[in-house]
Write an enzyme that holds these catalytic residues in place. Structure first.
Site, PDB file in Angstrom:
ATOM      1  N   GLY A   1       0.884  -1.042   0.038  1.00 44.57           N
ATOM      2  CA  GLY A   1       0.146  -0.095   0.099  1.00 44.57           C
ATOM      3  C   GLY A   1       0.820   1.402   0.521  1.00 44.57           C
ATOM      4  N   SER A   2       0.659   2.624  -0.371  1.00 45.27           N
ATOM      5  CA  SER A   2       0.647   3.438  -0.272  1.00 45.27           C
ATOM      6  C   SER A   2       1.244   3.786   1.127  1.00 45.27           C
ATOM      7  CB  SER A   2       0.354   4.268  -1.257  1.00 45.27           C
ATOM      8  OG  SER A   2       1.031   4.432  -2.514  1.00 45.27           O
ATOM      9  N   GLY A   3       1.266   5.223   1.556  1.00 51.41           N
ATOM     10  CA  GLY A   3       1.434   5.643   2.407  1.00 51.41           C
ATOM     11  C   GLY A   3       2.493   5.334   3.800  1.00 51.41           C
ATOM     12  N   HIS A   4       3.278   4.777   3.002  1.00 50.90           N
ATOM     13  CA  HIS A   4       4.536   4.170   3.780  1.00 50.90           C
ATOM     14  C   HIS A   4       5.947   4.509   3.590  1.00 50.90           C
ATOM     15  CE1 HIS A   4       1.772   1.246   5.989  1.00 50.90           C
ATOM     16  NE2 HIS A   4       1.718   1.138   4.370  1.00 50.90           N
TER      17      HIS A   4
ATOM     18  N   LYS B   1       5.560  -8.271   2.072  1.00 52.38           N
ATOM     19  CA  LYS B   1       5.445  -8.052   3.625  1.00 52.38           C
ATOM     20  C   LYS B   1       3.967  -8.777   3.782  1.00 52.38           C
ATOM     21  CE  LYS B   1       4.417  -3.547   3.461  1.00 52.38           C
ATOM     22  NZ  LYS B   1       4.684  -3.781   2.245  1.00 52.38           N
TER      23      LYS B   1
ATOM     24  N   ASP C   1      -1.108  -7.854   0.735  1.00 53.88           N
ATOM     25  CA  ASP C   1      -0.282  -8.384  -0.358  1.00 53.88           C
ATOM     26  C   ASP C   1       0.338  -9.771  -0.094  1.00 53.88           C
ATOM     27  OD1 ASP C   1       1.478  -5.720   0.197  1.00 53.88           O
ATOM     28  OD2 ASP C   1      -0.146  -5.987   1.929  1.00 53.88           O
TER      29      ASP C   1
ATOM     30  N   HIS D   1      -0.830   0.203   9.530  1.00 55.64           N
ATOM     31  CA  HIS D   1      -1.306   0.429   8.594  1.00 55.64           C
ATOM     32  C   HIS D   1      -2.986   1.407  10.230  1.00 55.64           C
ATOM     33  CE1 HIS D   1       0.005  -2.571   6.363  1.00 55.64           C
ATOM     34  NE2 HIS D   1      -0.392  -1.586   5.611  1.00 55.64           N
TER      35      HIS D   1
END
Lengths: 334, 206
Positions: A54-57, A105, A110, A220
């Protein structure tokens, strides 16, 4: 929600556009498939390394694409895994005949999407794909009754070390074995002072009172192990280090890479306060810090808080750690 | 029954998931990561776009395309799970006469795909807790001579009971599993969307 955005729906694509514009010398970005490529991929004879999530990391994972680290990274929606089409496209694009390693991960979405991508890539193009699933988060206690430990901080160290090995031209199986060895020797634990806000949701994922903290969080905004009264850095350091050290367990005389990671909303001055405490705790336990890393590398939007990762190393892992790397998020020796 | 009824089913599913998107996301906020409704809505809107733009010659071609579209658009865990369901369901219907028995075999193949992908067991608080009783009820109805509509109605009713049965369960799969005991008392979003899909089937495929 106060954020530097235009429209919540466009955050991921506009950020990728920005990455492409900021690093034209190092990166090539496939905006349609949301894949960040190393500019010179595929490299003949080199095992391709792909990660994603996911984006945001950020900077994970797109910021770790480049010499000595990843060949490609697939960006999902914020906190949602990418889809197999992206990983398939990336896998085919970076395969130079030596095969591809997927670095995944351990999050249910994922894992499933990468699994499908590997099956499809093998069926479609005959690409040899191996996978390593990182699962270093000691906050998840009983993996028999859960989806298993989450993959967090060790993913960064693994991408660096395994990236160096792939750069040396080692074969796929050897690169995959090394990846497993790194994962097996790494453990992490995180904590949050505040929640992050997913742009599409528009409000913080969870609420923490001014005098509370959440210990044992993932990346998350999912819940931690416990909610506790806020404590001084010294006590928080012990709450993170003790479960990590006892889990492997790391013993007196062990040598480690010590990684203090900010979750996105904590200033470096506080991360160094934490590192100061952690270094003392490790010293008292007779654990030698061979190398250290302090900064925001695997974040959870603007969540305030930090995580501690220890990776037990030998001379070979230290040598691979020191090898040149040139990515937007990590750079030395090159 | 042919391609048209299956197209109606998929359109009905898309409508139902759209109408229930906020509800599914709310269920997911409590024990997951608050994206189940939004993700499925995005996926089935993409399926509807495909339906609008394509003529399908056979049911298996249609279902496989729907499955691939879901895999490509949804992400997370529900994309591979529902995508695999429709892919395997479609594959099982290739070249066979669409009898209630054949449809039952197809549903079983789809759910076996879900299990292979998600590795869930009964009682883990997942969509399988709705699928498993639905399949049993369907099989029993068909074995008793019921027509397709009656069998699908029985399946949808059993799914709803299975869905309600997830409320007291402690999650052992997915992000909800990190909550441990705190996941009890919440209805599983996956079992809820599965029930909606089967209720659509009962409305459109009879």
């Amino acid at each position: 929600m106060k954020k530097l955005i235009n429209d919540p729906a466009d955050v991921v694509s506009e950020a990728l556009r920005g990455m492409a514009a900021a690093h034209p010398d190092r990166l090539r970005v496939d905006l349609e498939n949301r894949i960040v490529y190393r500019k010179d991929a595929p490299r003949p004879g080199k095992v391709g390394l792909i990660s994603g999530g996911g984006s945001g990391h950020e900077p994970m994972h797109g910021g770790f694409v480049g010499l000595g680290m990843l060949d490609a990274a697939c960006a999902g929606e914020v906190f949602t895994s990418p889809v197999p089409d992206q990983m398939m496209a990336a896998t085919k694009a970076v395969d130079a005949g030596a095969g591809v390693l997927h670095i995944v991960k351990n999050y249910t979405g994922d894992v499933m999407n990468f699994e499908m991508a590997a099956e499809l890539a093998a069926a479609d193009a005959g690409t040899e794909v191996l996978s390593v699933v990182t699962n270093d988060d000691v906050a998840v206690q009983d993996s028999l009754y859960t989806a298993g430990r989450r993959g967090v901080g060790v993913t960064v160290l693994l991408e660096k070390i395994v990236g160096a090995a792939a750069e040396e031209g080692r074969p796929l199986q050897e690169v995959a074995d090394l990846a497993k060895r790194v994962n097996d020797n790494g453990r992490s634990m995180g904590m949050a002072l505040t929640s992050g806000t997913v742009p599409a949701a528009g409000k913080p994922t969870f609420e923490l009172a001014e005098n509370e903290m959440e210990v044992g969080i993932g990346i998350h905004g999912e819940p931690g192990r416990q909610r506790l009264p806020l404590a001084p850095a010294r006590e928080i350091a012990a709450m993170l280090v003790d479960p990590v050290v006892s889990d492997l367990p790391y013993r007196q005389g062990d040598s480690v890479i010590a990684f203090v990671n900010g979750m996105g909303g904590t200033p470096l001055i506080e991360l160094y306060v934490m590192y100061n405490e952690i270094a003392q705790l490790l010293d008292r336990a007779g654990i030698t810090v061979a190398r250290s890393l302090v900064g925001n590398y695997i974040t959870s939007l603007e969540m305030a808080g930090c995580s501690v990762t220890l990776l037990k190393v030998d001379d070979e892992l230290v040598r691979l750690w020191d090898a040149p790397v040139n990515t937007p998020g990590l750079r030395w020796g090159a | 029954m042919g391609v048209d009824s299956f197209v109606s089913w998929l359109r009905d599913v898309a409508g139902s998931l759209h109408a229930n998107a906020a509800y599914l996301t709310e269920l997911d906020s409590a024990i997951g990561d608050a994206d189940h409704g939004a993700n499925l809505d995005r996926g089935f809107q993409a399926v509807v776009e495909v339906l609008d733009g394509t003529e399908f010659g056979s049911v298996d071609e249609l279902l496989k395309k729907a499955g691939m579209t879901l895999v490509s658009k949804v992400g997370g865990a529900s994309g591979p799970l529902y995508g695999t369901f429709f892919l395997r369901f479609g594959t099982a219907l290739a070249g066979v006469e669409l009898t209630p028995e054949a449809l039952g075999k197809g549903l079983h193949a789809g759910v076996e795909g879900v299990l292979a992908r998600g590795k869930a067991e009964l009682g883990d608080k997942t969509m399988y807790d709705a699928w498993a009783p639905a399949l049993s009820a369907y099989d029993d109805a068909v074995a008793g001579g019921a027509d397709l509509g009656t069998a699908l109605n029985a399946a949808a009713e059993a799914a709803a009971k299975g869905r309600d049965g997830t409320v007291p369960m402690v999650a052992r799969k997915g992000r909800a599993s990190y909550l441990g005991e705190r996941s009890a008392g919440h209805q599983d979003p996956g079992a809820t969307s599965t029930t909606l899909i089967l209720e659509s089937a009962a409305r459109t495929l009879s």
